[in-house]
Design a protein around this motif. Structure first.
Motif, short mmCIF file in Angstrom:
data_model
loop_
_atom_site.label_atom_id
_atom_site.label_comp_id
_atom_site.label_asym_id
_atom_site.label_seq_id
_atom_site.Cartn_x
_atom_site.Cartn_y
_atom_site.Cartn_z
N ASN A 1 9.07 -25.12 24.09
CA ASN A 1 8.94 -25.57 22.71
C ASN A 1 7.71 -24.57 22.08
O ASN A 1 7.17 -25.34 21.95
CB ASN A 1 9.41 -26.95 22.31
CG ASN A 1 9.34 -27.28 20.98
OD1 ASN A 1 9.35 -26.31 20.22
ND2 ASN A 1 9.32 -28.45 20.42
N ASP A 2 8.45 -23.58 22.02
CA ASP A 2 7.38 -22.78 21.39
C ASP A 2 8.02 -22.12 19.73
O ASP A 2 6.97 -20.66 19.58
CB ASP A 2 6.87 -21.48 21.53
CG ASP A 2 8.04 -20.31 22.41
OD1 ASP A 2 9.62 -20.63 21.73
OD2 ASP A 2 7.84 -19.79 23.71
N GLY A 3 8.85 -22.46 19.21
CA GLY A 3 9.45 -22.06 18.21
C GLY A 3 10.06 -21.22 17.43
O GLY A 3 10.90 -20.76 16.43
N ARG A 4 10.25 -20.30 19.12
CA ARG A 4 11.48 -18.92 18.95
C ARG A 4 11.78 -19.11 20.09
O ARG A 4 13.46 -18.30 20.43
CB ARG A 4 10.10 -18.01 19.56
CG ARG A 4 9.53 -18.04 19.94
CD ARG A 4 8.75 -16.46 19.78
NE ARG A 4 9.89 -15.72 20.04
CZ ARG A 4 9.16 -13.96 20.13
NH1 ARG A 4 8.34 -14.10 20.03
NH2 ARG A 4 10.30 -13.10 20.48
N LYS B 1 14.79 -29.16 14.38
CA LYS B 1 14.95 -30.02 15.37
C LYS B 1 14.03 -30.10 16.96
O LYS B 1 14.62 -30.31 18.06
CB LYS B 1 16.19 -29.02 15.79
CG LYS B 1 17.50 -28.78 14.95
CD LYS B 1 18.63 -30.28 14.18
CE LYS B 1 19.29 -29.99 13.63
NZ LYS B 1 19.84 -31.69 13.19
N ARG B 2 12.84 -29.08 16.83
CA ARG B 2 11.98 -28.92 17.49
C ARG B 2 10.66 -30.13 17.53
O ARG B 2 10.23 -30.74 18.72
CB ARG B 2 11.28 -27.66 17.73
CG ARG B 2 12.22 -26.66 17.51
CD ARG B 2 11.29 -25.60 18.02
NE ARG B 2 12.12 -24.24 18.32
CZ ARG B 2 13.09 -23.63 19.36
NH1 ARG B 2 11.63 -23.47 21.04
NH2 ARG B 2 13.26 -22.79 19.33
N VAL B 3 11.51 -31.04 16.24
CA VAL B 3 9.98 -31.76 16.41
C VAL B 3 10.15 -33.23 17.24
O VAL B 3 10.70 -33.99 17.33
CB VAL B 3 9.99 -32.43 15.03
CG1 VAL B 3 9.09 -33.41 14.92
CG2 VAL B 3 9.56 -31.70 14.17
N GLY B 4 8.63 -33.17 18.18
CA GLY B 4 8.66 -34.25 19.87
C GLY B 4 9.53 -33.67 20.81
O GLY B 4 9.49 -34.98 21.15
N ARG C 1 17.52 -23.03 18.09
CA ARG C 1 18.07 -21.15 17.79
C ARG C 1 16.92 -20.99 16.25
O ARG C 1 16.95 -22.04 15.64
CB ARG C 1 18.84 -20.74 17.39
CG ARG C 1 20.05 -21.02 18.22
CD ARG C 1 21.71 -19.99 17.69
NE ARG C 1 21.78 -19.04 17.79
CZ ARG C 1 21.91 -17.97 18.39
NH1 ARG C 1 22.23 -18.17 19.79
NH2 ARG C 1 22.04 -16.50 17.92
N PRO C 2 16.17 -20.15 15.53
CA PRO C 2 15.03 -20.15 15.19
C PRO C 2 16.04 -19.96 13.71
O PRO C 2 15.29 -20.75 12.97
CB PRO C 2 15.14 -19.00 15.02
CG PRO C 2 14.66 -18.24 16.70
CD PRO C 2 16.06 -18.76 17.27
N GLU C 3 17.45 -19.76 13.57
CA GLU C 3 17.99 -20.22 11.95
C GLU C 3 17.79 -21.77 11.70
O GLU C 3 18.60 -21.95 10.69
CB GLU C 3 19.30 -18.92 11.88
CG GLU C 3 20.37 -19.45 12.77
CD GLU C 3 19.45 -18.58 14.75
OE1 GLU C 3 20.85 -18.65 15.39
OE2 GLU C 3 18.76 -18.38 14.50
N LYS C 4 18.08 -22.38 12.69
CA LYS C 4 18.35 -23.66 12.91
C LYS C 4 17.05 -25.17 11.92
O LYS C 4 17.76 -25.29 11.97
CB LYS C 4 18.85 -24.54 13.74
CG LYS C 4 19.65 -23.60 14.61
CD LYS C 4 21.13 -23.88 13.95
CE LYS C 4 22.44 -23.21 14.60
NZ LYS C 4 22.97 -24.56 15.45
#
Length: 369
Positions: free
Chosen positions: A79-82, A233-236, A226-229
């Motif tokens: 979960n690195d943002g990309r 959605k990645r939090v936690g 996906r970065p465009e989302k």
């Protein structure tokens, strides 16, 4: 004149016979089928499939977890943002019928989230490069397995969601997908088993009927990462880590390795053969809850392989059968080798006698004044 030492008859017979046995065995052994693919991750020399990785994900081979012996592929999706995809990709399959088998394992600390983590998908690349949903996808959603099937109707993508039972982290799952792809005028079918128990099925359209035939991807894919989302959605969310092993793909079309005998046409008014897709006006999904303890007790052990019975009929008639269950000629490999050995013995004996006659003549010439 120097004459090379005369080889013994026993040595000549041994050499010729061994050579011909190797040739006979090579001719009798069935060639590897082009419609069969397998990866067990045990051999360091085995070339892995193409890796589709977006970001800093990894697919590495190492010791299998969960009490399983040998090696397995460890899939990591940080979960690195990309990063959002770490998959092995197997292409080159036709749009017919195939059996897909594999094992997978979610660690005991697997994090449940109400977002899909796709662990296996069948994807049809479109001619216009349009990025659309996979035609079939196995995923973990919350604490459960589910199957999503997509097809096109009236220019719109349709979707069927089939529940496949509880995910059970810390447990090796053995999956089998028997898939017959639909065509524009013929329905397809999907049957899913987990640990030897049928957990879901789908009848009807199961792909877009355009572009390339669906190919197979296995690993970890989180569409919502996906970065465009966006980052919300990645939090936690923890990184996705899972293991895969024993991938096998075999064609089940009539005349193929797994189904060597073509199916006879069904007479009008009779039932369709077992396993054949039943035509329907619209796709019909079916699903079941997680197998009960009593049902699982009769299932094959996780990670085990079943014994083929393809050769049973041949054995009943006294004939041997090859790995595909196809009866060998009555002579079999043993008959081929025996006949060859007799022929080689005769040839070797003749060569030995000719060599002795040649040596005797040479000796007489040297003894003349």
């Amino acid at each position: 004149m120097h004459t090379a030492p005369l080889p013994s008859l026993a040595r000549l017979l041994t050499t010729c016979t061994a050579t011909l046995i190797v040739v006979a065995l090579g001719a009798a052994s069935p060639a590897a089928a082009a419609d069969a693919v397998s990866y067990d991750f045990e051999s360091p020399s085995q070339k892995l499939p193409f890796m589709a990785i977006n970001g800093f994900g990894r697919v590495l081979v190492g010791p299998a977890p969960g009490g399983r012996s040998g090696q397995a592929a460890r899939v990591n999706l940080p979960n690195d943002g990309r990063s959002f995809k770490s998959e092995l990709v197997i292409k080159g399959l036709d749009a017919g019928s195939h059996r897909f088998g594999f094992g997978n394992y979610l660690p005991g600390d697997w994090q449940e989230r109400d977002l899909d983590t796709i662990v296996a998908q069948w994807f049809s690349t479109q001619g216009d490069g349009e990025g659309i949903k996979p035609v079939v996808a196995l995923s973990v959603h919350g604490g459960n397995w589910q199957l999503k099937v997509h097809w096109m109707s009236g220019g719109e993508i349709q979707e069927s969601v089939i529940p496949l039972g509880a995910a059970r982290p810390g447990h090796w799952n053995r999956w089998t997908f028997d898939i017959t792809w639909s065509s524009a005028g013929t329905p397809g079918s999907i049957t899913v088993t987990r640990d030897g128990v049928t957990v879901g099925s789908h009848q009807g359209a199961n792909n877009y009927h355009r572009g390339e035939p669906p190919h197979f991807r296995i690993g970890a894919y989180r569409p919502n990462w996906r970065p465009e989302k966006g980052p919300e959605k990645r939090v936690g969310a923890a990184e996705a880590v899972l293991y895969i092993d024993d991938i096998s793909i075999t064609s089940t079309a009539p005349g193929s390795r797994a189904n060597p005998s073509p199916t006879a046409p069904t007479a009008p008014g009779t039932a369709a053969p077992s396993g054949a897709p039943t035509p329907s006006s619209s796709p019909t999904p079916t699903g079941s809850a997680s197998p009960s303890a009593s049902t699982q007790a009769g299932a094959a052990p996780t990670g085990s392989t079943s014994t083929s019975t393809d050769g049973a009929a041949a054995g009943a008639t006294g004939q041997n059968a090859n790995a595909d269950g196809i009866p060998l000629p009555s002579t079999g490999v043993t008959g081929v080798i025996a006949t060859s050995v007799v022929s080689v013995a005769a040839l070797a004996a003749g060569a030995y006698l000719l060599r002795r006659r040649h040596t005797a003549r040479s000796s007489r010439r040297r003894s003349r004044p």
